[in-house]
Design a protein around this motif. Structure first.
Motif, PDB file in Angstrom:
ATOM      1  N   ASN A  15      -4.145   7.015 -10.206  1.00 14.10           N
ATOM      2  CA  ASN A  15      -3.080   6.663 -11.151  1.00 14.10           C
ATOM      3  C   ASN A  15      -1.858   7.568 -10.978  1.00 14.10           C
ATOM      4  N   LYS A  16      -2.086   8.811 -10.596  1.00 15.37           N
ATOM      5  CA  LYS A  16      -0.976   9.756 -10.431  1.00 15.37           C
ATOM      6  C   LYS A  16      -0.169   9.449  -9.173  1.00 15.37           C
ATOM      7  N   ILE A  17      -0.857   9.137  -8.072  1.00 15.38           N
ATOM      8  CA  ILE A  17      -0.170   8.897  -6.803  1.00 15.38           C
ATOM      9  C   ILE A  17       0.337   7.465  -6.700  1.00 15.38           C
ATOM     10  N   PHE A  18      -0.395   6.518  -7.282  1.00 17.74           N
ATOM     11  CA  PHE A  18       0.000   5.108  -7.252  1.00 17.74           C
ATOM     12  C   PHE A  18       0.237   4.593  -8.674  1.00 17.74           C
ATOM     13  N   PRO A  19       1.263   5.124  -9.371  1.00 21.47           N
ATOM     14  CA  PRO A  19       1.523   4.657 -10.744  1.00 21.47           C
ATOM     15  C   PRO A  19       2.059   3.218 -10.726  1.00 21.47           C
ATOM     16  N   CYS A  20       1.694   2.457 -11.738  1.00 22.06           N
ATOM     17  CA  CYS A  20       2.179   1.080 -11.866  1.00 22.06           C
ATOM     18  C   CYS A  20       1.947   0.279 -10.572  1.00 22.06           C
ATOM     19  N   LEU A  21       0.741   0.387 -10.039  1.00 18.98           N
ATOM     20  CA  LEU A  21       0.421  -0.244  -8.756  1.00 18.98           C
ATOM     21  C   LEU A  21       0.638  -1.753  -8.794  1.00 18.98           C
ATOM     22  N   GLN A  22       0.217  -2.388  -9.867  1.00 21.29           N
ATOM     23  CA  GLN A  22       0.347  -3.845  -9.964  1.00 21.29           C
ATOM     24  C   GLN A  22       1.809  -4.289  -9.866  1.00 21.29           C
ATOM     25  N   GLU A  23       2.698  -3.558 -10.526  1.00 18.90           N
ATOM     26  CA  GLU A  23       4.113  -3.939 -10.557  1.00 18.90           C
ATOM     27  C   GLU A  23       4.827  -3.647  -9.240  1.00 18.90           C
ATOM     28  N   ASN A  24       4.358  -2.634  -8.497  1.00 19.85           N
ATOM     29  CA  ASN A  24       5.072  -2.194  -7.289  1.00 19.85           C
ATOM     30  C   ASN A  24       4.398  -2.599  -5.984  1.00 19.85           C
ATOM     31  N   ALA A  25       3.365  -3.406  -6.068  1.00 21.69           N
ATOM     32  CA  ALA A  25       2.574  -3.733  -4.874  1.00 21.69           C
ATOM     33  C   ALA A  25       3.379  -4.426  -3.779  1.00 21.69           C
ATOM     34  N   HIS A  26       4.470  -5.108  -4.150  1.00 18.52           N
ATOM     35  CA  HIS A  26       5.261  -5.833  -3.147  1.00 18.52           C
ATOM     36  C   HIS A  26       6.394  -4.989  -2.567  1.00 18.52           C
ATOM     37  N   SER A  27       6.511  -3.735  -2.983  1.00 20.99           N
ATOM     38  CA  SER A  27       7.570  -2.854  -2.485  1.00 20.99           C
ATOM     39  C   SER A  27       7.047  -2.054  -1.287  1.00 20.99           C
ATOM     40  N   ILE A  28       7.620  -2.310  -0.116  1.00 26.57           N
ATOM     41  CA  ILE A  28       7.193  -1.578   1.090  1.00 26.57           C
ATOM     42  C   ILE A  28       7.506  -0.093   0.943  1.00 26.57           C
ATOM     43  N   GLN A  29       8.657   0.242   0.370  1.00 20.87           N
ATOM     44  CA  GLN A  29       9.020   1.646   0.195  1.00 20.87           C
ATOM     45  C   GLN A  29       8.001   2.364  -0.689  1.00 20.87           C
ATOM     46  N   TYR A  30       7.604   1.723  -1.777  1.00 21.89           N
ATOM     47  CA  TYR A  30       6.610   2.314  -2.687  1.00 21.89           C
ATOM     48  C   TYR A  30       5.307   2.579  -1.947  1.00 21.89           C
ATOM     49  N   ILE A  31       4.834   1.604  -1.177  1.00 22.26           N
ATOM     50  CA  ILE A  31       3.562   1.738  -0.451  1.00 22.26           C
ATOM     51  C   ILE A  31       3.674   2.794   0.638  1.00 22.26           C
ATOM     52  N   ALA A  32       4.791   2.794   1.379  1.00 25.46           N
ATOM     53  CA  ALA A  32       4.942   3.695   2.525  1.00 25.46           C
ATOM     54  C   ALA A  32       5.072   5.157   2.111  1.00 25.46           C
ATOM     55  N   GLU A  33       5.501   5.414   0.882  1.00 25.46           N
ATOM     56  CA  GLU A  33       5.755   6.792   0.445  1.00 25.46           C
ATOM     57  C   GLU A  33       4.550   7.442  -0.217  1.00 25.46           C
ATOM     58  N   ARG A  34       3.374   6.788  -0.174  1.00 20.33           N
ATOM     59  CA  ARG A  34       2.227   7.296  -0.919  1.00 20.33           C
ATOM     60  C   ARG A  34       0.955   7.248  -0.089  1.00 20.33           C
ATOM     61  N   ALA A  35       0.114   8.257  -0.279  1.00 20.88           N
ATOM     62  CA  ALA A  35      -1.220   8.261   0.333  1.00 20.88           C
ATOM     63  C   ALA A  35      -2.038   9.383  -0.289  1.00 20.88           C
ATOM     64  N   ILE A  36      -3.349   9.206  -0.249  1.00 18.25           N
ATOM     65  CA  ILE A  36      -4.280  10.247  -0.686  1.00 18.25           C
ATOM     66  C   ILE A  36      -5.014  10.758   0.548  1.00 18.25           C
ATOM     67  N   LEU A  37      -5.097  12.071   0.676  1.00 16.32           N
ATOM     68  CA  LEU A  37      -5.732  12.689   1.838  1.00 16.32           C
ATOM     69  C   LEU A  37      -7.084  13.283   1.457  1.00 16.32           C
ATOM     70  N   ALA A  38      -8.021  13.190   2.373  1.00 13.50           N
ATOM     71  CA  ALA A  38      -9.344  13.788   2.177  1.00 13.50           C
ATOM     72  C   ALA A  38      -9.846  14.292   3.520  1.00 13.50           C
ATOM     73  N   ALA A  39     -10.835  15.176   3.486  1.00 13.15           N
ATOM     74  CA  ALA A  39     -11.314  15.804   4.720  1.00 13.15           C
ATOM     75  C   ALA A  39     -12.243  14.901   5.515  1.00 13.15           C
ATOM     76  N   LYS A  40     -12.999  14.026   4.828  1.00 19.01           N
ATOM     77  CA  LYS A  40     -14.036  13.252   5.508  1.00 19.01           C
ATOM     78  C   LYS A  40     -13.816  11.752   5.363  1.00 19.01           C
ATOM     79  N   ASN A  41     -14.286  11.014   6.385  1.00 20.38           N
ATOM     80  CA  ASN A  41     -14.112   9.562   6.403  1.00 20.38           C
ATOM     81  C   ASN A  41     -14.802   8.870   5.233  1.00 20.38           C
ATOM     82  N   ASP A  42     -15.964   9.353   4.838  1.00 18.21           N
ATOM     83  CA  ASP A  42     -16.691   8.720   3.729  1.00 18.21           C
ATOM     84  C   ASP A  42     -15.864   8.741   2.446  1.00 18.21           C
ATOM     85  N   THR A  43     -15.211   9.870   2.194  1.00 22.29           N
ATOM     86  CA  THR A  43     -14.374   9.988   1.002  1.00 22.29           C
ATOM     87  C   THR A  43     -13.169   9.058   1.088  1.00 22.29           C
TER      88      THR A  43
END
Length: 539
Positions: free
Chosen positions: A308-336
């Motif tokens: 929710n913090k990194i992808f706020p208002c996901l439903q409303e912004n899902a069609h914005s390429i800029q919104y999608i391209a500027e966000r990601a969550i990083l983790a150390a392992k593939n399973d996560t």
């Protein structure tokens, strides 16, 4: 392809065959291969020479972005010193080896782009390469070093590039005024030494790199080369800093962090983490500053709070390429990463499209390995058996399909449409941002070090969802809004530093360390691994 030439008015079968084979060979050479490696008709000798000459023509025809021509006037004092030293060697026709060293955000790529624009504006040849496809895509005409120089995958202390002295690549190397190799710390020293020996052979001289000006660059604080099942000592031994060439390189140091200029505390903290100077506990645990920590209530689900913090208002912004391209969550392992991506694609609006792979054990003549078992395998570097996608969802390419046109391992895109046997996608970052591409499903095999007792092959679209990605895969990318999820500590040199340095400020970077004190009334620590033996200032 032959039909395309026929439709263009060519009537001679010989002419159609020649042009078809020429086009195929040009594409293969862009991937570091040749038509000779396949069961296809051979090109006549005179036509092969024409094809090889095209390598130089292609390099000379690279379109430099207009904004890159303006970069030279925008260099800061540190960048200007590095730029001038490199240019002086080129102008005087002297040989030179440089290493541009600096933390993420200090403008290493900025310098490369300025150099490329300057030299190409003078009709000179400057080769732009990088160890990773992601880093190569940031440079006009960028290619992976292995693809450009045809470096063997398993290079050793005696190997040469797959380049003959009469080949088109050799002609290109002779003409080159500058060679740039970005993210060099990610490459094994044997790969760099292989290029050195090849260029000496091509140029018929004992001068390092054939007397050319070569600029390496990168940040040894970041994730190093991957040596499967290697010890710390073996990883360090395979690094560039252990090469005799390293002792001859002039180090050009950048310290001013342009990416985090508005947040000097962030810049200082990153440098301390990267250098291993941040205060740690007795177990080498680094304290995470409170402003980076994600706060949540005890009754909340921590992972959902991070989403929710990194992808706020996901439903409303899902069609914005800029919104999608500027966000990601990083983790150390593939399973996560897979767990987070599954949560996000379920929450993403739209109709879900499911693509199942066809899996086989090619050398299993007795059918010991059943299809259900093969479908359950999830080796590194391969897409999943069950690939679930939606329109506008972010994806990442897992293979070098066409590096010269932006389709590199690590290229970030969004799904646009789903057609019969192809996925229509749009590139969202790098020099090819905005380009629309068609992705086919192709046969893929895991690396040999996965250790399967059979030859595994999976036919699937070479992509994964990239709402989340591994820390290693994020190296070389700038992600304005980044979340870092650490349910377990990081496990290799530079991972914590890479994760923290992908963002542009502490305000837009959030870390979730679990288990931890939810309301952050107590300090939170996480592991930081630094091999100080590879850091230039420690040597």
């Amino acid at each position: 392809m032959a039909e395309d030439y026929r439709w263009n008015g060519q009537t001679s079968n010989d002419s159609i065959l020649f042009n078809t084979l020429t086009s195929i060979n040009c594409f293969l050479e862009s991937m570091g291969k040749s038509i000779k490696q396949y069961e296809l008709p051979a090109l006549p000798t005179d036509s092969a020479n024409k094809v090889r000459a095209r390598e130089i023509e292609d390099e000379m025809s690279i379109q430099t972005p207009f904004e890159d021509h303006m970069l030279e006037s925008k260099l800061n004092p540190e960048q200007q010193v590095a730029f001038s030293k490199i240019l002086q060697k080129i102008n005087s026709k002297e040989s030179g080896m440089f290493f541009v060293d600096g933390p993420g955000g200090t403008g290493k790529t900025f310098i490369y782009r300025a150099l490329l624009a300057h030299l190409r504006g003078r009709k000179m040849i400057a080769l732009a390469t990088a160890t990773s496809g992601v880093a190569a895509a940031l440079l006009a005409g960028g290619r992976t070093a292995h693809s450009r120089f045809k470096i063997p995958i398993n290079a050793n202390e005696a190997s040469f590039c797959n380049v003959t002295v009469q080949s088109g690549t050799a002609k290109l190397l002779r003409k080159a005024d500058l060679i740039i190799w970005n993210e060099a710390p990610m490459a094994k020293r044997f790969a760099i030494e292989t290029l050195n020996r090849t260029m000496q052979d091509v140029m018929e001289t004992n001068l390092d790199f054939g007397g050319k000006v070569v600029v390496f660059g990168g940040d040894f604080r970041q994730v190093l080369l991957v040596v499967p099942k290697a010890t710390k000592e073996e990883t360090i031994e395979a690094s560039l800093v252990k090469s005799e060439l390293w002792k001859k390189m002039e180090i050009l140091t950048l310290t001013r962090n342009m990416r985090a200029e508005g947040d000097p505390y962030c810049s200082d903290f990153l440098l301390q983490v990267g250098n291993g100077d941040e205060h740690t506990s007795k177990d080498d645990m680094t304290r995470i500053p409170d402003q980076l920590l994600l706060k949540y209530d005890k009754e909340d689900i921590p992972e959902q709070c991070l989403i929710n913090k990194i992808f706020p208002c996901l439903q409303e912004n899902a069609h914005s390429i800029q919104y999608i391209a500027e966000r990601a969550i990083l983790a150390a392992k593939n399973d996560t990463v897979d767990m987070l991506s599954k949560k996000l694609i379920d929450q993403f609006p739209g109709t879900k499209h499911t693509f199942l792979s066809f899996d086989a054990a090619e050398d299993d003549t007795n059918n010991y390995y059943q299809e259900e078992f093969l479908n359950s395998l999830n080796p590194n570097g391969l897409p999943p058996h069950k690939l679930e996608l939606k329109e506008n969802a972010p994806i990442m390419l897992l293979r070098n399909l066409d590096p010269s046109n932006g389709l590199c391992n690590g290229t970030r895109m969004v799904c646009r449409h789903f057609q019969h046997n192809v996925i229509h996608a749009e590139i969202t970052a790098g020099q090819h941002k905005g380009v629309h591409v068609l992705l086919p499903h192709i046969p893929l095999s895991p690396a040999e070090n996965e250790g399967y007792p059979f030859k595994f092959k999976r036919k699937q679209y070479p992509i994964r969802l990239c709402f989340a990605m591994t820390i290693n895969k994020s190296q070389g990318q700038t992600i304005p809004h980044v979340g870092i999820y650490l349910p377990q500590p990081i496990f290799s040199h530079g991972q914590l530093y890479v994760a923290l340095s992908r963002g542009t400020s502490m305000a837009n970077t959030k870390i979730l360390v679990t288990p931890a004190c939810p309301t952050q009334t107590c300090a939170t620590f996480t592991k930081n691994i630094v091999y100080k033996e590879v850091l230039p200032y420690h040597r």
